[in-house]
Motif scaffolding. Structure first.
Motif, PDB file in Angstrom:
ATOM      1  N   ALA A 194       0.837  -1.203   0.000  1.00 14.95           N
ATOM      2  CA  ALA A 194       0.000   0.000   0.000  1.00 14.95           C
ATOM      3  C   ALA A 194       0.872   1.252   0.000  1.00 14.95           C
ATOM      4  O   ALA A 194       1.964   1.254   0.584  1.00 14.95           O
ATOM      5  CB  ALA A 194      -0.907   0.003   1.228  1.00 14.95           C
ATOM      6  N   PRO A 195       0.435   2.327  -0.648  1.00 20.56           N
ATOM      7  CA  PRO A 195       1.250   3.538  -0.724  1.00 20.56           C
ATOM      8  C   PRO A 195       1.691   4.076   0.627  1.00 20.56           C
ATOM      9  O   PRO A 195       2.788   4.629   0.742  1.00 20.56           O
ATOM     10  CB  PRO A 195       0.345   4.536  -1.451  1.00 20.56           C
ATOM     11  N   GLU A 196       0.857   3.909   1.631  1.00 23.99           N
ATOM     12  CA  GLU A 196       1.213   4.447   2.941  1.00 23.99           C
ATOM     13  C   GLU A 196       2.387   3.720   3.593  1.00 23.99           C
ATOM     14  O   GLU A 196       2.947   4.198   4.591  1.00 23.99           O
ATOM     15  CB  GLU A 196       0.000   4.433   3.888  1.00 23.99           C
ATOM     16  N   SER A 231       4.209  10.671  -8.371  1.00 26.63           N
ATOM     17  CA  SER A 231       3.725  11.034  -7.029  1.00 26.63           C
ATOM     18  C   SER A 231       4.491  10.288  -5.943  1.00 26.63           C
ATOM     19  O   SER A 231       4.888  10.882  -4.924  1.00 26.63           O
ATOM     20  CB  SER A 231       2.222  10.763  -6.909  1.00 26.63           C
ATOM     21  N   THR A 232       4.745   9.000  -6.156  1.00 30.24           N
ATOM     22  CA  THR A 232       5.492   8.258  -5.138  1.00 30.24           C
ATOM     23  C   THR A 232       6.951   8.697  -5.095  1.00 30.24           C
ATOM     24  O   THR A 232       7.548   8.791  -4.019  1.00 30.24           O
ATOM     25  CB  THR A 232       5.408   6.740  -5.395  1.00 30.24           C
ATOM     26  N   ALA A 233       7.530   8.996  -6.252  1.00 28.38           N
ATOM     27  CA  ALA A 233       8.916   9.459  -6.271  1.00 28.38           C
ATOM     28  C   ALA A 233       9.059  10.786  -5.542  1.00 28.38           C
ATOM     29  O   ALA A 233      10.004  10.987  -4.767  1.00 28.38           O
ATOM     30  CB  ALA A 233       9.410   9.598  -7.708  1.00 28.38           C
ATOM     31  N   ALA A 234       8.134  11.710  -5.781  1.00 31.39           N
ATOM     32  CA  ALA A 234       8.195  13.005  -5.114  1.00 31.39           C
ATOM     33  C   ALA A 234       8.101  12.846  -3.598  1.00 31.39           C
ATOM     34  O   ALA A 234       8.837  13.494  -2.842  1.00 31.39           O
ATOM     35  CB  ALA A 234       7.078  13.915  -5.629  1.00 31.39           C
ATOM     36  N   ALA A 235       7.200  11.974  -3.157  1.00 37.45           N
ATOM     37  CA  ALA A 235       7.052  11.761  -1.721  1.00 37.45           C
ATOM     38  C   ALA A 235       8.313  11.132  -1.136  1.00 37.45           C
ATOM     39  O   ALA A 235       8.815  11.575  -0.090  1.00 37.45           O
ATOM     40  CB  ALA A 235       5.836  10.871  -1.450  1.00 37.45           C
ATOM     41  N   ALA A 236       8.845  10.095  -1.800  1.00 40.57           N
ATOM     42  CA  ALA A 236      10.047   9.430  -1.280  1.00 40.57           C
ATOM     43  C   ALA A 236      11.229  10.389  -1.226  1.00 40.57           C
ATOM     44  O   ALA A 236      12.013  10.378  -0.270  1.00 40.57           O
ATOM     45  CB  ALA A 236      10.389   8.218  -2.149  1.00 40.57           C
ATOM     46  N   LEU A 237      11.373  11.223  -2.229  1.00 44.30           N
ATOM     47  CA  LEU A 237      12.464  12.200  -2.233  1.00 44.30           C
ATOM     48  C   LEU A 237      12.293  13.210  -1.113  1.00 44.30           C
ATOM     49  O   LEU A 237      13.271  13.618  -0.467  1.00 44.30           O
ATOM     50  CB  LEU A 237      12.520  12.900  -3.588  1.00 44.30           C
ATOM     51  N   ALA A 238      11.070  13.626  -0.855  1.00 51.58           N
ATOM     52  CA  ALA A 238      10.825  14.618   0.195  1.00 51.58           C
ATOM     53  C   ALA A 238      11.047  14.042   1.587  1.00 51.58           C
ATOM     54  O   ALA A 238      11.434  14.774   2.507  1.00 51.58           O
ATOM     55  CB  ALA A 238       9.406  15.157   0.077  1.00 51.58           C
ATOM     56  N   VAL A 278      19.268   9.156  -0.458  1.00 46.51           N
ATOM     57  CA  VAL A 278      19.059   8.021  -1.358  1.00 46.51           C
ATOM     58  C   VAL A 278      18.539   8.507  -2.706  1.00 46.51           C
ATOM     59  O   VAL A 278      17.719   9.425  -2.788  1.00 46.51           O
ATOM     60  CB  VAL A 278      18.089   6.999  -0.734  1.00 46.51           C
ATOM     61  N   ARG A 279      19.053   7.912  -3.785  1.00 48.48           N
ATOM     62  CA  ARG A 279      18.512   8.190  -5.110  1.00 48.48           C
ATOM     63  C   ARG A 279      17.210   7.404  -5.271  1.00 48.48           C
ATOM     64  O   ARG A 279      17.087   6.275  -4.791  1.00 48.48           O
ATOM     65  CB  ARG A 279      19.500   7.801  -6.200  1.00 48.48           C
ATOM     66  N   VAL A 280      16.260   8.011  -5.941  1.00 51.48           N
ATOM     67  CA  VAL A 280      14.944   7.394  -6.111  1.00 51.48           C
ATOM     68  C   VAL A 280      14.689   7.210  -7.603  1.00 51.48           C
ATOM     69  O   VAL A 280      14.649   8.172  -8.367  1.00 51.48           O
ATOM     70  CB  VAL A 280      13.836   8.244  -5.472  1.00 51.48           C
ATOM     71  N   GLY A 281      14.549   5.952  -8.006  1.00 52.01           N
ATOM     72  CA  GLY A 281      14.309   5.634  -9.404  1.00 52.01           C
ATOM     73  C   GLY A 281      12.862   5.281  -9.663  1.00 52.01           C
ATOM     74  O   GLY A 281      12.169   4.748  -8.789  1.00 52.01           O
ATOM     75  N   VAL A 282      12.399   5.569 -10.858  1.00 48.53           N
ATOM     76  CA  VAL A 282      11.075   5.131 -11.306  1.00 48.53           C
ATOM     77  C   VAL A 282      11.277   4.300 -12.559  1.00 48.53           C
ATOM     78  O   VAL A 282      11.754   4.790 -13.574  1.00 48.53           O
ATOM     79  CB  VAL A 282      10.142   6.314 -11.620  1.00 48.53           C
ATOM     80  N   GLY A 283      10.953   3.047 -12.469  1.00 45.80           N
ATOM     81  CA  GLY A 283      11.144   2.180 -13.623  1.00 45.80           C
ATOM     82  C   GLY A 283       9.964   1.240 -13.794  1.00 45.80           C
ATOM     83  O   GLY A 283       9.926   0.235 -13.116  1.00 45.80           O
TER      84      GLY A 283
END
Length: 290
Positions: free
Chosen positions: A13-15, A45-52, A57-62
């Motif tokens: 789940a996203p949370e 949206s998930t990348a922005a939240a994880a980065l914030a 840590v680098r955050v990838g979207v693949g």
């Protein structure tokens, strides 16, 4: 040194992401990757939240499926992340799962043409260029970003088939390979990517990122086997790894020797403790990977 990371799978789940991302940051994981799988969680949206929620840590979207996006929107979102979190986002684009694209009315007649046009326009926009395109799918009229990234950024492409792999070498800065890619598959992919690079005169570094399905702890072998069978690749040799840190590190090494620059550990969909999996990757596997 071979890069190492882990996936936060959208079966969670996203949370749950906040806790996993914070552990990844605390334990020194290099890259935390996210997926945009229909119809689970949005990649940007998930990348922005994880980065914030994190600091280093680098955050990838693949991957971001290109049929779902106008390339100008992809560029705007990517540039925003790169401006707010310089050096930390890693974005990949790809065809998307064709059945899913069909479900939402976005299936392209020529996925390869769409991906080519998207990559060419996206990379130019992120370089700060002004783009006019009258392609089959990408049509832009004098478009430029007001806030392009301040430094050069990489755009990766997901690819599996020969034509897509050659295209990745030709038009992307790196390639993302699925967990269904054994070491021999990585070698083959490298050859095809290099053919594309040679055909287009590309000489700069091209990063190859490979997912590695991995399971550890209680019931690891059974969880790995069940997932491979469910994916229809149970009979393919040298896919995935189950065992302790040394076994996982050895599997990472085999992919690196085959041509992978970065290996992203992919837990099984039923991984019982995703936070501990991230900790395992950073604290126990990373020291064993050269």
């Amino acid at each position: 040194m071979t890069g190492l990371g882990a996936v936060f799978r959208p079966q969670l789940a996203p949370e749950r992401l906040r806790a996993v991302a914070r552990v990844a940051d605390e334990v020194g994981l290099e890259e935390l990757w996210l997926w945009e799988d229909c119809f689970r969680e949005g990649g940007i949206s998930t990348a922005a939240a994880a980065l914030a929620w994190t600091e280093r840590v680098r955050v990838g979207v693949g991957l971001l499926p290109v049929p779902l996006r106008n390339v100008a929107v992809t560029a705007m979102e990517a540039a925003t992340l790169h401006r707010m979190f310089p050096g930390r986002p890693v974005l990949g684009v790809g065809h998307g799962v064709q059945d899913w694209m069909g479900q939402v009315g976005a299936r392209a007649e020529s996925p390869l043409t769409l991906l080519r046009e998207h990559l060419v326009a996206l990379r130019e926009l992120l370089r700060g260029g002004r783009v006019t395109s009258t392609g089959r799918y990408v049509r832009l009229d004098d478009v430029a970003l007001d806030w392009p990234p301040e430094q050069p950024v990489e755009v990766l492409a997901g690819a599996t088939g020969p034509r897509s792999l050659r295209l990745a070498g030709e038009a992307a800065d790196g390639t993302v390979l699925t967990a269904n890619t054994p070491p021999d598959g990585v070698r083959r992919a490298r050859r095809l990517i290099d053919e594309g690079r040679a055909a287009s005169g590309r000489t700069e570094t091209h990063r190859v990122v490979v997912y590695l399905l991995a399971a550890t702890g209680s019931g690891a072998a059974e969880r790995l086997r069940n997932e491979l069978v469910a994916e229809g690749v149970g009979a393919v040799p040298d896919l995935g790894v189950a065992g302790d840190a040394q076994a996982v590190a050895d599997a990472v090494r085999r992919l690196a020797e085959a041509g992978a620059d970065t290996v992203i550990l992919q837990p099984t969909g039923d991984e019982p403790d995703p936070e501990e999996f991230v900790r395992f990757a950073a604290e126990r596997v990373r020291p064993l990977v050269a």
